[in-house]
Scaffold this motif. Structure first.
Motif, PDB file in Angstrom:
ATOM      1  N   LYS A 284      -4.609   2.311  -1.434  1.00 38.32           N
ATOM      2  CA  LYS A 284      -5.094   1.059  -0.522  1.00 38.32           C
ATOM      3  C   LYS A 284      -5.310   0.052  -1.270  1.00 38.32           C
ATOM      4  O   LYS A 284      -6.448   0.125  -2.064  1.00 38.32           O
ATOM      5  CB  LYS A 284      -6.299   1.624   0.496  1.00 38.32           C
TER       6      LYS A 284
ATOM      7  N   ASP B 263       0.777  -1.254  -0.048  1.00 39.47           N
ATOM      8  CA  ASP B 263       0.005   0.067  -0.181  1.00 39.47           C
ATOM      9  C   ASP B 263       0.853   1.193   0.051  1.00 39.47           C
ATOM     10  O   ASP B 263       0.564   2.253  -0.710  1.00 39.47           O
ATOM     11  CB  ASP B 263      -0.949   0.108   1.429  1.00 39.47           C
TER      12      ASP B 263
ATOM     13  N   SER C 258      -3.119   8.632  -3.520  1.00 35.35           N
ATOM     14  CA  SER C 258      -3.828   8.740  -2.227  1.00 35.35           C
ATOM     15  C   SER C 258      -2.940   9.913  -1.424  1.00 35.35           C
ATOM     16  O   SER C 258      -1.997   9.942  -1.451  1.00 35.35           O
ATOM     17  CB  SER C 258      -3.827   7.337  -1.424  1.00 35.35           C
TER      18      SER C 258
END
Length: 303
Positions: A185, A179, A303
């Motif tokens: 994720k 990750d 992310s």
């Protein structure tokens, strides 16, 4: 004008079909009997936003590649997604077929009023060889579901859902580190650790925004299947603009990751996109770093 299944540009929609074809409809999405769709397809969907995605994994096949027995979630997970659209529902799908199944299924798809947007390989050296048929359509969702089921009946694709094991296979990998490296994720699915990485630019097909992108098959997909001692088989596909194709090829190859296919999946998307499939079986962390380096050559989100 090309005889496509639908035309969604402009204020309204005009379905291009041959006469009163089997999938023509003006039903509103909110009036859809989704239970009937579920019953027709013999399974429940995963739901993301306004998209209902039905999985058709080839659990009947025992496919091996370079000594690895491929789990359905790694590279054998066919699917069809239903999304409300002007005057009905649009579908997009990617179905996994054996060579002997391609033409019978295609004939049924055409007879059912569906459109074929691509047929190709994703893998090399797999035994038995598998092919991937991308399909599209627009109209009444129950009729669309019936056309899909009738076509798949000419293959050995399981049309009933087998009972799932009570305990899913363990993911024997450092998923937290994966990750971190990929800056996304992941999630476990049937013994495979999966990532979906959207592009920053919106993707439109026939005037309709293809969102959520993962459910509609237009996010970069990266799958890790543990193969022991910290190693993993990786495969999936990068979603690329034309200028990104060769930088990603060079980056993947420099990191020991094989490029196994490069092609289109759709016919009228904007921006024009290319899908690059890959394969390797090596140390999972090493492969994650190579895949991250390739993602850095693209307009992908972090992310």
């Amino acid at each position: 004008m090309r005889s496509t299944i639908w035309s969604l540009l402009g204020l309204g929609a005009c379905l291009l079909a041959h006469g009163a074809g089997p999938i023509v409809s003006t039903a509103r999405a909110q009036d859809t009997d989704w239970q009937k769709v579920d019953e027709t397809l013999g399974r429940k969907p995963s739901v993301a936003g306004d998209v209902r995605r039905y999985g058709f994994p080839r659990t009947d096949l025992a496919v091996t590649l370079d000594g690895v027995t491929i789990r359905p979630a790694l590279a054998l997970g066919g699917w069809v997604a239903f999304k409300p659209a002007h005057g009905g529902t649009m579908i997009m799908g990617d179905l996994v077929l054996l060579e002997s199944e391609v033409n019978p299924v295609m004939a049924k798809m055409i007879a059912g009023g569906l459109e074929i947007s691509a047929v190709h390989n994703h893998l090399l050296r797999a035994s038995p060889a598998t092919f991937y048929m991308h399909v599209a359509g627009h109209g009444d969702p129950v009729n669309l579901a019936s056309a899909i089921r009738d076509a798949l009946a000419d293959s050995k694709t399981p049309l009933t859902i087998a009972a799932s094991p009570t305990t899913p296979p363990a993911i024997d990998l450092d998923t937290a580190q994966l990750d971190q490296i990929l800056a996304v994720k992941g999630q476990a699915n049937g013994g495979v650790y999966q990532f979906n990485v959207p592009r920053r630019d919106p993707i439109v097909e026939g005037g309709l925004s293809l969102s959520p992108v993962a459910a509609m098959g237009v996010a970069t997909g990266i799958n890790f299947q543990p193969t022991g001692a910290g190693k993993a088989a990786v495969t999936g596909d990068f979603v690329l603009s034309g200028e990104e194709v060769n930088p990603v090829i060079r980056t993947l190859r420099a990191h020991g990751i094989e490029v196994t296919a490069l092609h289109s999946h759709m016919l009228d998307e904007h921006p024009r996109l290319f899908f690059m499939h890959f394969w390797a079986n090596d140390d999972a962390i090493k492969l994650a770093k190579g895949l991250r380096a390739a993602l850095d050559k693209t307009a992908s989100t972090k992310s």
